[in-house]
Design a protein around this motif. Structure first.
Motif, PDB file in Angstrom:
ATOM      1  N   ILE A  40       0.838  -1.203   0.000  1.00 57.20           N
ATOM      2  CA  ILE A  40       0.000   0.000   0.000  1.00 57.20           C
ATOM      3  C   ILE A  40       0.873   1.253   0.000  1.00 57.20           C
ATOM      4  O   ILE A  40       0.620   2.202  -0.746  1.00 57.20           O
ATOM      5  CB  ILE A  40      -0.983  -0.027   1.191  1.00 57.20           C
ATOM      6  N   ALA A  41       1.922   1.251   0.809  1.00 57.41           N
ATOM      7  CA  ALA A  41       2.834   2.403   0.861  1.00 57.41           C
ATOM      8  C   ALA A  41       3.481   2.640  -0.500  1.00 57.41           C
ATOM      9  O   ALA A  41       3.609   3.788  -0.936  1.00 57.41           O
ATOM     10  CB  ALA A  41       3.898   2.191   1.929  1.00 57.41           C
ATOM     11  N   ASP A  42       3.852   1.559  -1.190  1.00 51.31           N
ATOM     12  CA  ASP A  42       4.438   1.693  -2.532  1.00 51.31           C
ATOM     13  C   ASP A  42       3.461   2.364  -3.487  1.00 51.31           C
ATOM     14  O   ASP A  42       3.846   3.229  -4.280  1.00 51.31           O
ATOM     15  CB  ASP A  42       4.841   0.319  -3.094  1.00 51.31           C
ATOM     16  N   GLN A  43       2.197   1.974  -3.412  1.00 48.61           N
ATOM     17  CA  GLN A  43       1.188   2.579  -4.289  1.00 48.61           C
ATOM     18  C   GLN A  43       0.948   4.046  -3.934  1.00 48.61           C
ATOM     19  O   GLN A  43       0.759   4.875  -4.818  1.00 48.61           O
ATOM     20  CB  GLN A  43      -0.131   1.803  -4.217  1.00 48.61           C
ATOM     21  N   LEU A  44       0.956   4.353  -2.651  1.00 47.47           N
ATOM     22  CA  LEU A  44       0.798   5.750  -2.223  1.00 47.47           C
ATOM     23  C   LEU A  44       1.954   6.594  -2.757  1.00 47.47           C
ATOM     24  O   LEU A  44       1.743   7.699  -3.264  1.00 47.47           O
ATOM     25  CB  LEU A  44       0.732   5.852  -0.702  1.00 47.47           C
ATOM     26  N   ASP A  45       3.173   6.066  -2.654  1.00 46.99           N
ATOM     27  CA  ASP A  45       4.339   6.794  -3.153  1.00 46.99           C
ATOM     28  C   ASP A  45       4.266   6.976  -4.662  1.00 46.99           C
ATOM     29  O   ASP A  45       4.541   8.056  -5.185  1.00 46.99           O
ATOM     30  CB  ASP A  45       5.637   6.057  -2.782  1.00 46.99           C
ATOM     31  N   ALA A  46       3.856   5.927  -5.375  1.00 49.68           N
ATOM     32  CA  ALA A  46       3.776   5.979  -6.836  1.00 49.68           C
ATOM     33  C   ALA A  46       2.710   6.967  -7.309  1.00 49.68           C
ATOM     34  O   ALA A  46       2.830   7.559  -8.390  1.00 49.68           O
ATOM     35  CB  ALA A  46       3.488   4.592  -7.403  1.00 49.68           C
ATOM     36  N   ALA A  47       1.671   7.158  -6.496  1.00 48.76           N
ATOM     37  CA  ALA A  47       0.580   8.050  -6.885  1.00 48.76           C
ATOM     38  C   ALA A  47       0.972   9.523  -6.783  1.00 48.76           C
ATOM     39  O   ALA A  47       0.302  10.386  -7.351  1.00 48.76           O
ATOM     40  CB  ALA A  47      -0.659   7.781  -6.026  1.00 48.76           C
ATOM     41  N   GLY A  48       2.054   9.823  -6.066  1.00 54.06           N
ATOM     42  CA  GLY A  48       2.499  11.206  -5.944  1.00 54.06           C
ATOM     43  C   GLY A  48       1.494  12.098  -5.230  1.00 54.06           C
ATOM     44  O   GLY A  48       1.292  13.250  -5.608  1.00 54.06           O
ATOM     45  N   LEU A  49       0.876  11.578  -4.197  1.00 52.86           N
ATOM     46  CA  LEU A  49      -0.147  12.337  -3.467  1.00 52.86           C
ATOM     47  C   LEU A  49       0.476  13.413  -2.581  1.00 52.86           C
ATOM     48  O   LEU A  49       1.575  13.241  -2.058  1.00 52.86           O
ATOM     49  CB  LEU A  49      -0.955  11.388  -2.584  1.00 52.86           C
ATOM     50  N   SER A  50      -0.274  14.483  -2.390  1.00 52.87           N
ATOM     51  CA  SER A  50       0.129  15.500  -1.424  1.00 52.87           C
ATOM     52  C   SER A  50      -0.093  14.922  -0.025  1.00 52.87           C
ATOM     53  O   SER A  50      -0.761  13.896   0.137  1.00 52.87           O
ATOM     54  CB  SER A  50      -0.722  16.761  -1.599  1.00 52.87           C
ATOM     55  N   ALA A  51       0.436  15.580   0.991  1.00 53.31           N
ATOM     56  CA  ALA A  51       0.256  15.118   2.372  1.00 53.31           C
ATOM     57  C   ALA A  51      -1.235  15.055   2.721  1.00 53.31           C
ATOM     58  O   ALA A  51      -1.698  14.101   3.355  1.00 53.31           O
ATOM     59  CB  ALA A  51       0.994  16.032   3.337  1.00 53.31           C
ATOM     60  N   GLU A  52      -1.997  16.042   2.285  1.00 54.31           N
ATOM     61  CA  GLU A  52      -3.433  16.087   2.570  1.00 54.31           C
ATOM     62  C   GLU A  52      -4.159  14.919   1.885  1.00 54.31           C
ATOM     63  O   GLU A  52      -5.006  14.257   2.488  1.00 54.31           O
ATOM     64  CB  GLU A  52      -4.016  17.418   2.089  1.00 54.31           C
ATOM     65  N   GLU A  53      -3.799  14.649   0.639  1.00 60.65           N
ATOM     66  CA  GLU A  53      -4.425  13.551  -0.094  1.00 60.65           C
ATOM     67  C   GLU A  53      -4.061  12.206   0.531  1.00 60.65           C
ATOM     68  O   GLU A  53      -4.905  11.326   0.670  1.00 60.65           O
ATOM     69  CB  GLU A  53      -3.983  13.574  -1.559  1.00 60.65           C
ATOM     70  N   ARG A  54      -2.810  12.078   0.947  1.00 63.90           N
ATOM     71  CA  ARG A  54      -2.355  10.848   1.591  1.00 63.90           C
ATOM     72  C   ARG A  54      -3.116  10.625   2.893  1.00 63.90           C
ATOM     73  O   ARG A  54      -3.558   9.512   3.177  1.00 63.90           O
ATOM     74  CB  ARG A  54      -0.848  10.940   1.830  1.00 63.90           C
ATOM     75  N   ASP A  55      -3.296  11.679   3.675  1.00 64.58           N
ATOM     76  CA  ASP A  55      -4.060  11.568   4.929  1.00 64.58           C
ATOM     77  C   ASP A  55      -5.494  11.131   4.659  1.00 64.58           C
ATOM     78  O   ASP A  55      -6.055  10.328   5.395  1.00 64.58           O
ATOM     79  CB  ASP A  55      -4.053  12.893   5.688  1.00 64.58           C
ATOM     80  N   PHE A  56      -6.093  11.677   3.591  1.00 65.81           N
ATOM     81  CA  PHE A  56      -7.462  11.319   3.220  1.00 65.81           C
ATOM     82  C   PHE A  56      -7.555   9.814   2.952  1.00 65.81           C
ATOM     83  O   PHE A  56      -8.468   9.142   3.433  1.00 65.81           O
ATOM     84  CB  PHE A  56      -7.902  12.114   1.981  1.00 65.81           C
ATOM     85  N   VAL A  57      -6.606   9.284   2.209  1.00 64.86           N
ATOM     86  CA  VAL A  57      -6.610   7.861   1.876  1.00 64.86           C
ATOM     87  C   VAL A  57      -6.342   7.018   3.117  1.00 64.86           C
ATOM     88  O   VAL A  57      -6.972   5.981   3.321  1.00 64.86           O
ATOM     89  CB  VAL A  57      -5.574   7.558   0.770  1.00 64.86           C
ATOM     90  N   LEU A  58      -5.433   7.458   3.970  1.00 66.75           N
ATOM     91  CA  LEU A  58      -5.065   6.663   5.143  1.00 66.75           C
ATOM     92  C   LEU A  58      -6.200   6.547   6.158  1.00 66.75           C
ATOM     93  O   LEU A  58      -6.186   5.643   6.995  1.00 66.75           O
ATOM     94  CB  LEU A  58      -3.798   7.224   5.787  1.00 66.75           C
ATOM     95  N   VAL A  59      -7.185   7.425   6.076  1.00 70.26           N
ATOM     96  CA  VAL A  59      -8.372   7.302   6.932  1.00 70.26           C
ATOM     97  C   VAL A  59      -9.039   5.947   6.695  1.00 70.26           C
ATOM     98  O   VAL A  59      -9.659   5.377   7.588  1.00 70.26           O
ATOM     99  CB  VAL A  59      -9.355   8.469   6.658  1.00 70.26           C
ATOM    100  N   ASP A  60      -8.878   5.401   5.477  1.00 72.44           N
ATOM    101  CA  ASP A  60      -9.484   4.115   5.166  1.00 72.44           C
ATOM    102  C   ASP A  60      -8.936   2.980   6.033  1.00 72.44           C
ATOM    103  O   ASP A  60      -9.563   1.938   6.148  1.00 72.44           O
ATOM    104  CB  ASP A  60      -9.285   3.768   3.685  1.00 72.44           C
TER     105      ASP A  60
END
Length: 124
Positions: A40-60
């Motif tokens: 999951i972390a690899d996919q988050l890194d590959a997506a190039g998300l901002s910190a805010e976007e990453r936090d939004f996804v991590l709520v899941d």
């Protein structure tokens, strides 16, 4: 251009949906192990998300989406197959609760057993 901006937005939405499917599948057995977290972390890194976007996804991680909720956003057959593949990859070693969750996702995505099995075989 507007159309390239719209296309980029669609790609972004699909990436987020894939990551959210990975998280939901990984959480189906009530825990996320180290290999699932790494994928999951690899996919988050590959997506190039901002910190805010990453936090939004991590709520899941605290409240993963149901198979039905994920399937609602997957309208075309290729996206449905990719979404199932992402969930399967996110689940890592499949436990019985994860198997049940993946079966429910396949049903919600209207993938027959043969299609789901073919996707899993390609990724195994």
């Amino acid at each position: 251009t507007l159309s390239s901006s719209s296309a980029a937005s669609d790609v972004y939405k699909r990436q987020l949906l894939m990551i959210r499917a990975m998280i939901a599948a990984a959480k189906a057995d009530g825990r996320v192990d180290a290999s699932e977290r790494a994928a999951i972390a690899d996919q988050l890194d590959a997506a190039g998300l901002s910190a805010e976007e990453r936090d939004f996804v991590l709520v899941d991680f605290d409240r993963p989406l149901s198979p039905e909720a994920l399937a609602r956003d997957a309208r075309d057959p290729m996206l449905r197959a990719r979404l199932y593949a992402a969930a399967f990859a996110g689940a890592g070693e499949i436990t019985p609760p994860e198997r049940a969750w993946l079966d429910a996702l396949a049903q919600a995505l209207k993938l027959d057993k043969a299609a789901a099995a073919a996707i899993e075989e390609r990724l195994s």
